[in-house]
Every structure is written in structure tokens, then in C-alpha cells.
Design a protein around this motif. Structure first.
Motif, PDB file in Angstrom:
ATOM      1  N   LEU A  98       0.867  -1.400   0.071  1.00 45.59           N
ATOM      2  CA  LEU A  98      -0.121   0.086  -0.117  1.00 45.59           C
ATOM      3  C   LEU A  98       0.753   1.235  -0.093  1.00 45.59           C
ATOM      4  O   LEU A  98       1.613   1.280   0.859  1.00 45.59           O
ATOM      5  N   ARG A  99       0.715   2.062  -0.924  1.00 47.60           N
ATOM      6  CA  ARG A  99       1.527   3.560  -0.923  1.00 47.60           C
ATOM      7  C   ARG A  99       0.070   4.632  -0.618  1.00 47.60           C
ATOM      8  O   ARG A  99      -0.593   4.595  -1.456  1.00 47.60           O
ATOM      9  N   LYS A 100       0.267   5.103   0.623  1.00 49.38           N
ATOM     10  CA  LYS A 100      -0.582   6.069   0.963  1.00 49.38           C
ATOM     11  C   LYS A 100      -0.056   7.014   2.068  1.00 49.38           C
ATOM     12  O   LYS A 100       0.807   6.381   3.005  1.00 49.38           O
ATOM     13  N   PRO A 101      -0.345   8.125   2.286  1.00 54.05           N
ATOM     14  CA  PRO A 101       0.381   8.893   3.200  1.00 54.05           C
ATOM     15  C   PRO A 101      -0.170   8.768   4.558  1.00 54.05           C
ATOM     16  O   PRO A 101      -1.420   8.203   4.703  1.00 54.05           O
ATOM     17  N   ILE A 102       0.546   9.045   5.381  1.00 54.10           N
ATOM     18  CA  ILE A 102       0.334   8.746   6.803  1.00 54.10           C
ATOM     19  C   ILE A 102      -1.169   9.335   7.159  1.00 54.10           C
ATOM     20  O   ILE A 102      -2.020   8.658   7.752  1.00 54.10           O
ATOM     21  N   LEU A 103      -1.242  10.496   6.838  1.00 52.94           N
ATOM     22  CA  LEU A 103      -2.546  11.286   7.257  1.00 52.94           C
ATOM     23  C   LEU A 103      -3.544  10.618   6.601  1.00 52.94           C
ATOM     24  O   LEU A 103      -4.654  11.092   7.042  1.00 52.94           O
ATOM     25  N   GLU A 104      -3.497   9.738   5.547  1.00 52.29           N
ATOM     26  CA  GLU A 104      -4.738   9.412   4.781  1.00 52.29           C
ATOM     27  C   GLU A 104      -5.092   8.049   5.047  1.00 52.29           C
ATOM     28  O   GLU A 104      -5.986   7.440   4.671  1.00 52.29           O
ATOM     29  N   THR A 105      -4.311   7.492   5.992  1.00 50.39           N
ATOM     30  CA  THR A 105      -4.403   5.956   6.206  1.00 50.39           C
ATOM     31  C   THR A 105      -5.372   5.655   7.423  1.00 50.39           C
ATOM     32  O   THR A 105      -5.047   6.254   8.447  1.00 50.39           O
ATOM     33  N   SER A 106      -6.295   4.662   6.766  1.00 52.30           N
ATOM     34  CA  SER A 106      -7.309   4.410   8.254  1.00 52.30           C
ATOM     35  C   SER A 106      -6.850   3.291   8.844  1.00 52.30           C
ATOM     36  O   SER A 106      -5.746   2.659   8.939  1.00 52.30           O
ATOM     37  N   GLU A 107      -7.560   3.015  10.118  1.00 52.17           N
ATOM     38  CA  GLU A 107      -7.047   2.030  10.935  1.00 52.17           C
ATOM     39  C   GLU A 107      -7.432   0.706  10.556  1.00 52.17           C
ATOM     40  O   GLU A 107      -6.438  -0.174  10.707  1.00 52.17           O
ATOM     41  N   ALA A 147      15.747  -0.403   3.781  1.00 46.93           N
ATOM     42  CA  ALA A 147      16.802   0.173   3.902  1.00 46.93           C
ATOM     43  C   ALA A 147      16.892   1.665   3.153  1.00 46.93           C
ATOM     44  O   ALA A 147      17.820   2.592   2.930  1.00 46.93           O
ATOM     45  N   ALA A 148      15.546   2.027   2.979  1.00 44.68           N
ATOM     46  CA  ALA A 148      15.475   3.142   2.331  1.00 44.68           C
ATOM     47  C   ALA A 148      14.915   4.483   3.123  1.00 44.68           C
ATOM     48  O   ALA A 148      14.318   4.209   4.240  1.00 44.68           O
ATOM     49  N   PHE A 149      14.827   5.522   2.611  1.00 44.11           N
ATOM     50  CA  PHE A 149      14.148   6.701   3.394  1.00 44.11           C
ATOM     51  C   PHE A 149      13.215   7.415   2.208  1.00 44.11           C
ATOM     52  O   PHE A 149      13.607   8.109   1.623  1.00 44.11           O
ATOM     53  N   THR A 150      11.977   6.844   2.595  1.00 46.36           N
ATOM     54  CA  THR A 150      11.009   7.373   1.486  1.00 46.36           C
ATOM     55  C   THR A 150       9.836   7.757   1.871  1.00 46.36           C
ATOM     56  O   THR A 150       9.467   7.453   3.266  1.00 46.36           O
ATOM     57  N   ASP A 151       8.954   8.244   1.155  1.00 41.64           N
ATOM     58  CA  ASP A 151       7.436   8.755   1.599  1.00 41.64           C
ATOM     59  C   ASP A 151       6.429   7.419   1.203  1.00 41.64           C
ATOM     60  O   ASP A 151       6.775   6.778   0.240  1.00 41.64           O
ATOM     61  N   GLY A 152       5.413   7.441   1.746  1.00 36.50           N
ATOM     62  CA  GLY A 152       4.116   6.737   1.161  1.00 36.50           C
ATOM     63  C   GLY A 152       3.993   5.426   1.661  1.00 36.50           C
ATOM     64  O   GLY A 152       2.928   4.784   1.741  1.00 36.50           O
ATOM     65  N   TYR A 153       5.227   4.683   2.061  1.00 41.15           N
ATOM     66  CA  TYR A 153       5.023   3.397   2.142  1.00 41.15           C
ATOM     67  C   TYR A 153       5.277   3.065   3.903  1.00 41.15           C
ATOM     68  O   TYR A 153       5.804   1.887   4.076  1.00 41.15           O
ATOM     69  N   SER A 154       4.584   3.907   4.421  1.00 42.57           N
ATOM     70  CA  SER A 154       4.733   3.513   6.169  1.00 42.57           C
ATOM     71  C   SER A 154       4.246   2.337   6.549  1.00 42.57           C
ATOM     72  O   SER A 154       4.801   1.644   7.280  1.00 42.57           O
ATOM     73  N   THR A 155       3.056   1.723   6.116  1.00 41.18           N
ATOM     74  CA  THR A 155       2.321   0.576   6.447  1.00 41.18           C
ATOM     75  C   THR A 155       3.164  -0.534   5.546  1.00 41.18           C
ATOM     76  O   THR A 155       3.092  -1.632   6.457  1.00 41.18           O
ATOM     77  N   GLN A 197       0.530   0.898  -7.453  1.00 36.69           N
ATOM     78  CA  GLN A 197       0.741   1.722  -6.293  1.00 36.69           C
ATOM     79  C   GLN A 197       1.693   3.102  -6.882  1.00 36.69           C
ATOM     80  O   GLN A 197       1.865   4.125  -5.924  1.00 36.69           O
ATOM     81  N   GLU A 198       2.042   3.050  -8.218  1.00 28.29           N
ATOM     82  CA  GLU A 198       2.961   4.003  -8.549  1.00 28.29           C
ATOM     83  C   GLU A 198       2.283   4.677  -9.884  1.00 28.29           C
ATOM     84  O   GLU A 198       1.535   4.232 -10.719  1.00 28.29           O
ATOM     85  N   THR A 199       2.918   6.201 -10.135  1.00 32.38           N
ATOM     86  CA  THR A 199       2.418   6.460 -11.511  1.00 32.38           C
ATOM     87  C   THR A 199       3.848   6.337 -12.188  1.00 32.38           C
ATOM     88  O   THR A 199       4.761   5.727 -12.162  1.00 32.38           O
ATOM     89  N   PRO A 200       3.305   6.360 -13.669  1.00 33.60           N
ATOM     90  CA  PRO A 200       4.506   6.109 -14.705  1.00 33.60           C
ATOM     91  C   PRO A 200       5.887   6.959 -14.108  1.00 33.60           C
ATOM     92  O   PRO A 200       6.889   6.452 -14.773  1.00 33.60           O
ATOM     93  N   GLU A 201       5.738   8.182 -13.897  1.00 32.24           N
ATOM     94  CA  GLU A 201       6.957   8.839 -13.679  1.00 32.24           C
ATOM     95  C   GLU A 201       7.762   8.226 -12.365  1.00 32.24           C
ATOM     96  O   GLU A 201       9.089   8.021 -12.609  1.00 32.24           O
ATOM     97  N   ARG A 202       6.925   7.691 -11.354  1.00 37.10           N
ATOM     98  CA  ARG A 202       7.853   7.102 -10.206  1.00 37.10           C
ATOM     99  C   ARG A 202       8.347   5.652 -10.747  1.00 37.10           C
ATOM    100  O   ARG A 202       9.463   5.499 -10.368  1.00 37.10           O
ATOM    101  N   VAL A 203       7.550   5.068 -11.511  1.00 36.97           N
ATOM    102  CA  VAL A 203       8.344   3.800 -12.110  1.00 36.97           C
ATOM    103  C   VAL A 203       9.588   3.990 -12.621  1.00 36.97           C
ATOM    104  O   VAL A 203      10.464   3.149 -12.654  1.00 36.97           O
ATOM    105  N   GLU A 204       9.458   4.928 -13.540  1.00 40.26           N
ATOM    106  CA  GLU A 204      10.881   5.388 -14.110  1.00 40.26           C
ATOM    107  C   GLU A 204      11.931   5.830 -13.342  1.00 40.26           C
ATOM    108  O   GLU A 204      13.128   5.618 -13.685  1.00 40.26           O
ATOM    109  N   PHE A 205      11.427   6.456 -12.181  1.00 38.57           N
ATOM    110  CA  PHE A 205      12.427   6.792 -11.014  1.00 38.57           C
ATOM    111  C   PHE A 205      12.963   5.599 -10.393  1.00 38.57           C
ATOM    112  O   PHE A 205      14.410   5.584 -10.287  1.00 38.57           O
ATOM    113  N   HIS A 206      12.114   4.682 -10.237  1.00 39.67           N
ATOM    114  CA  HIS A 206      12.667   3.544  -9.659  1.00 39.67           C
ATOM    115  C   HIS A 206      13.589   2.666 -10.468  1.00 39.67           C
ATOM    116  O   HIS A 206      14.579   1.903 -10.018  1.00 39.67           O
TER     117      HIS A 206
END
Length: 249
Positions: A98-107, A147-155, A197-206
Motif C-alpha cells: 500500500l502506498r498512501k500518506p500517513i495522514l490518509e491511512t485508516s485504522e 534500507a530506504a528513506f522514502t515517503d508513502g510506504y509507512s504501513t 501503487q505508482e505513477t508512470p513517472e515514479r516507475v521510471e524513477f525506481h
């Protein structure tokens, strides 16, 4: 399993019906293992994987189960023992992304992610430790996001993070029976689980973060799992990052 081979061994592969798990199942069977192919909701794929193994002269059985339920984990290993007489290798490839911001993640999302990624993994390790033969191998699948420092994948990354600690503890607790316990943490893999979980732009970044400007292929990971199940017996309590340089630690 002191001879470091899969010939005539019994392997339980959680999530073993398709994608990475499916390739592990068929590869282990090609190496002579009898395979218990677990699935949660991929019955057709599991039966197809079993058929491929049997058509090639191997032995396999499909088992459905929700591994967030301890009773289903136990039934999975019961099937291996009842059908093939024991367990020598246990591989858990299951997980949920799941890729979702912490502030939008439900219980509910939090509970589900940690149920699949942490609870199921813990009780798979527990039951494997109870049922696996001496000199056995236990292998779990994590993520290079550990081993990463990234956003979105907290859970997702957070839910997988406990596997490192589970692995170390189990490696010590099972060591007197010569059982190795390891965690394989691939980079983002080119499977159907990744793209929603990803946009085409983020796929290319990965892609840009790894060797050859590509995502991890399942064919890159299976040899690592097979190595840990055979010649890599001296590895234990480790997290391996086969990711093409996607992250460093």
C-alpha cells in the motif's frame, strides 16, 4: 538437509501460486523438491503451478489459506507433513503493498497491512520452527524499503520491518537444530503488485535507481532463495538485499 540439496526435500512455499512464489515453486520442483503450493485467493494459478510440476515429473499439492489466521498456518504445515512426511524448507513470499500518506491511512488499512506483512510472517516462522526438520531452511521475503528513506510506504515498509527482528530471534532460537533463518529484501519487482501503487513517472524513477535502469525481475531473486535453501546454509539471521543497487545500507 546437511547435503545442501533440494533433491527429495519437502518445501512449503507460502504465496507459491504465481509471480515470484510460483517461480520458486517450479524451480524447487525442478531441483527435486516436493512442493506445497500455498495460495490465499489464487486457486486457478495454484492448480496450474501444481500441474506444471506434476507434468514435469514432480510432486506438489495446493493449499488454500489465510495466513493471518494461525489455524490456517498450522493447517498448511499439517498438509506438508501429512502429504509428504515432513518439511525441510519453508519460504514465505506473502505480503501486501500500500502506498498512501500517513495522514490518509485508516485504522482498517493499518490493521490489514500489519496483519499480512507482520502477523502472518511471525506465525509462519513460528510454525516452521515447530515443524521443520533439523538442518532445515526458513526464508522470508521482505523489501529493500527497509534500507530506504522514502515517503508513502509507512504501513508496507513498517509492516515488513519486524521481519528483520523476527528473523534474528528465530535464527538464534533454532540454531541448536542447525536451522538457518534469513530474510530476502528485493528492490521493486516487475510484477502486478507493484504498478497499481505508482505513477508512470515514479516507475521510471525506481528503474533509474538500479543497475541497467530496470526493475528487479523475479528471475533475479529465485537464485538467491535457492542458494539460501541449499549451499547458503552458513547464512543465518541475515537480511540480503538483491536489488541491483536500488538502496544502500
Amino acid at each position: 538437509m546437511a547435503e545442501h540439496t533440494l533433491q527429495d526435500k519437502v518445501a512449503v512455499v507460502a504465496g507459491g501460486a504465481k509471480n515470484l512464489g510460483g517461480l520458486i515453486s517450479t524451480t524447487f520442483a525442478e531441483s527435486g523438491a516436493k512442493v506445497v503450493v500455498h495460495h490465499h485467493s489464487s486457486g486457478d494459478a495454484a492448480e496450474q503451478t501444481v500441474k506444471e510440476i506434476e507434468d514435469a515429473g514432480g510432486q506438489a499439492v495446493a493449499v488454500q489459506g489465510d495466513l493471518t489466521r494461525v489455524a490456517d498456518v498450522r493447517r498448511l504445515f499439517d498438509t506438508a507433513v501429512d502429504t509428504f512426511g515432513g518439511v525441510d524448507v519453508a519460504v514465505n513470499t506473502t505480503g501486501m503493498v500500500l502506498r498512501k500518506p500517513i495522514l490518509e491511512t485508516s485504522e482498517e488499512e493499518y490493521d490489514r497491512m500489519f496483519g499480512v506483512n507482520a502477523k502472518a510472517a511471525y506465525f509462519f516462522l513460528q510454525e516452521a520452527g515447530r515443524r521443520i526438520n533439523d538442518h532445515g531452511r526458513i526464508i522470508s521475503l521482505g523489501t529493500s524499503l527497509l534500507a530506504a528513506f522514502t515517503d508513502g510506504y509507512s504501513t508496507y515498509a513498517g509492516g515488513k520491518a519486524p521481519l528483520e527482528h523476527f528473523t534474528r530471534a528465530a535464527a538464534k532460537e533454532f540454531a541448536d537444530r542447525h536451522i538457518s533463518v534469513n530474510l530476502v529484501a528485493p528492490g521493486p519487482m516487475d510484477t502486478p503488485f507493484f504498478y497499481p501503487q505508482e505513477t508512470p513517472e515514479r516507475v521510471e524513477f525506481h528503474k533509474s535507481q538500479a543497475l541497467g535502469n530496470q526493475l528487479t525481475q523475479i528471475e533475479d531473486i529465485v537464485p538467491v532463495v535457492r542458494f539460501l535453501a541449499t549451499e547458503g546454509w552458513w547464512f543465518t539471521g541475515q537480511t540480503l538485499f538483491p536489488n541491483g543497487g536500488y538502496t544502500t545500507r
